[in-house]
Design a protein around this motif. Structure first.
Motif, PDB file in Angstrom:
ATOM      1  N   VAL A 172       0.855  -1.187   0.000  1.00  0.00           N
ATOM      2  CA  VAL A 172       0.000   0.000   0.000  1.00  0.00           C
ATOM      3  C   VAL A 172       0.893   1.240   0.000  1.00  0.00           C
ATOM      4  O   VAL A 172       1.751   1.394   0.855  1.00  0.00           O
ATOM      5  CB  VAL A 172      -0.946   0.022   1.227  1.00  0.00           C
ATOM      6  CG1 VAL A 172      -1.636   1.370   1.363  1.00  0.00           C
ATOM      7  CG2 VAL A 172      -1.979  -1.091   1.118  1.00  0.00           C
ATOM      8  N   LYS A 173       0.667   2.105  -0.980  1.00  0.00           N
ATOM      9  CA  LYS A 173       1.447   3.334  -1.071  1.00  0.00           C
ATOM     10  C   LYS A 173       0.939   4.365  -0.069  1.00  0.00           C
ATOM     11  O   LYS A 173       1.711   5.010   0.623  1.00  0.00           O
ATOM     12  CB  LYS A 173       1.368   3.885  -2.494  1.00  0.00           C
ATOM     13  CG  LYS A 173       2.204   5.115  -2.740  1.00  0.00           C
ATOM     14  CD  LYS A 173       2.141   5.517  -4.195  1.00  0.00           C
ATOM     15  CE  LYS A 173       2.946   6.763  -4.460  1.00  0.00           C
ATOM     16  NZ  LYS A 173       2.804   7.192  -5.860  1.00  0.00           N
ATOM     17  N   SER A 174      -0.381   4.528  -0.004  1.00  0.00           N
ATOM     18  CA  SER A 174      -0.987   5.450   0.961  1.00  0.00           C
ATOM     19  C   SER A 174      -2.413   5.007   1.221  1.00  0.00           C
ATOM     20  O   SER A 174      -3.030   4.339   0.398  1.00  0.00           O
ATOM     21  CB  SER A 174      -0.977   6.885   0.431  1.00  0.00           C
ATOM     22  OG  SER A 174      -1.896   7.015  -0.635  1.00  0.00           O
ATOM     23  N   ALA A 175      -2.928   5.392   2.385  1.00  0.00           N
ATOM     24  CA  ALA A 175      -4.309   5.063   2.735  1.00  0.00           C
ATOM     25  C   ALA A 175      -4.968   6.305   3.307  1.00  0.00           C
ATOM     26  O   ALA A 175      -4.383   7.016   4.120  1.00  0.00           O
ATOM     27  CB  ALA A 175      -4.357   3.929   3.742  1.00  0.00           C
ATOM     28  N   LYS A 176      -6.189   6.538   2.870  1.00  0.00           N
ATOM     29  CA  LYS A 176      -6.979   7.653   3.376  1.00  0.00           C
ATOM     30  C   LYS A 176      -8.352   7.113   3.735  1.00  0.00           C
ATOM     31  O   LYS A 176      -8.952   6.358   2.966  1.00  0.00           O
ATOM     32  CB  LYS A 176      -7.108   8.744   2.318  1.00  0.00           C
ATOM     33  CG  LYS A 176      -7.936   9.921   2.785  1.00  0.00           C
ATOM     34  CD  LYS A 176      -8.051  10.995   1.722  1.00  0.00           C
ATOM     35  CE  LYS A 176      -8.833  12.157   2.304  1.00  0.00           C
ATOM     36  NZ  LYS A 176      -9.629  12.827   1.338  1.00  0.00           N
ATOM     37  N   VAL A 177      -8.856   7.484   4.892  1.00  0.00           N
ATOM     38  CA  VAL A 177     -10.172   7.044   5.337  1.00  0.00           C
ATOM     39  C   VAL A 177     -11.083   8.261   5.431  1.00  0.00           C
ATOM     40  O   VAL A 177     -10.758   9.235   6.111  1.00  0.00           O
ATOM     41  CB  VAL A 177     -10.103   6.324   6.703  1.00  0.00           C
ATOM     42  CG1 VAL A 177     -11.490   5.925   7.159  1.00  0.00           C
ATOM     43  CG2 VAL A 177      -9.181   5.114   6.618  1.00  0.00           C
ATOM     44  N   ASN A 178     -12.192   8.193   4.719  1.00  0.00           N
ATOM     45  CA  ASN A 178     -13.215   9.243   4.781  1.00  0.00           C
ATOM     46  C   ASN A 178     -14.347   8.760   5.676  1.00  0.00           C
ATOM     47  O   ASN A 178     -14.892   7.686   5.451  1.00  0.00           O
ATOM     48  CB  ASN A 178     -13.775   9.546   3.386  1.00  0.00           C
ATOM     49  CG  ASN A 178     -12.717  10.038   2.435  1.00  0.00           C
ATOM     50  OD1 ASN A 178     -11.909  10.894   2.767  1.00  0.00           O
ATOM     51  ND2 ASN A 178     -12.693   9.481   1.235  1.00  0.00           N
ATOM     52  N   LEU A 179     -14.698   9.557   6.654  1.00  0.00           N
ATOM     53  CA  LEU A 179     -15.821   9.243   7.526  1.00  0.00           C
ATOM     54  C   LEU A 179     -17.062   9.880   6.920  1.00  0.00           C
ATOM     55  O   LEU A 179     -17.115  11.094   6.748  1.00  0.00           O
ATOM     56  CB  LEU A 179     -15.557   9.774   8.930  1.00  0.00           C
ATOM     57  CG  LEU A 179     -16.549   9.367  10.008  1.00  0.00           C
ATOM     58  CD1 LEU A 179     -16.643   7.849  10.131  1.00  0.00           C
ATOM     59  CD2 LEU A 179     -16.141   9.983  11.341  1.00  0.00           C
ATOM     60  N   VAL A 180     -18.041   9.046   6.560  1.00  0.00           N
ATOM     61  CA  VAL A 180     -19.258   9.533   5.902  1.00  0.00           C
ATOM     62  C   VAL A 180     -20.491   9.059   6.673  1.00  0.00           C
ATOM     63  O   VAL A 180     -20.439   8.044   7.357  1.00  0.00           O
ATOM     64  CB  VAL A 180     -19.332   9.057   4.433  1.00  0.00           C
ATOM     65  CG1 VAL A 180     -18.151   9.603   3.631  1.00  0.00           C
ATOM     66  CG2 VAL A 180     -19.353   7.545   4.332  1.00  0.00           C
TER      67      VAL A 180
END
Length: 111
Positions: free
Chosen positions: A82-90
């Motif tokens: 994994v290069k990068s991880a972003k988590v969006n809270l929706v």
């Protein structure tokens, strides 16, 4: 930059690993992992291994919101490849118990 792109087989393997890791994260108040609870709305992995996850909570005022989102992001970032991880809270659509897997419903006595 084409040399940075991952092939389809590696992408599928990476997605499977991400889902397995998500199943190790638990809501501290419910004895079921967040994936089976239906809190993960989407997992998108691009061809450079950047991951974007849309997730929700069982309630908008969940006291562990920040730590749960951070745990997901940290665990996915730690996955090899994994290069990068972003988590969006929706919160749209709002979570309800119908989003749970059959296993989660059974575990919690809804079946």
């Amino acid at each position: 930059m084409a040399e940075n792109n991952i092939n389809t087989e590696d992408l599928m393997r990476l997605e499977e690993t991400i889902l397995a890791v998500l199943k190790t994260v638990y809501d501290p108040e419910i004895p079921v992992n967040i994936y089976d609870l239906g809190l993960i709305y989407s997992v998108d992995v691009d061809d450079e291994a950047n991951v974007v996850i849309d997730m929700t909570l069982t309630a908008p005022n969940c006291p562990v919101a920040d730590s749960l989102v951070q745990e997901v992001q940290d665990k996915v970032n730690f996955i090899q490849g994994v290069k990068s991880a972003k988590v969006n809270l929706v919160f749209d659509p709002p979570w309800d118990k119908d989003m749970m897997s059959e296993e989660a419903k059974l575990e919690l006595g809804y079946l």
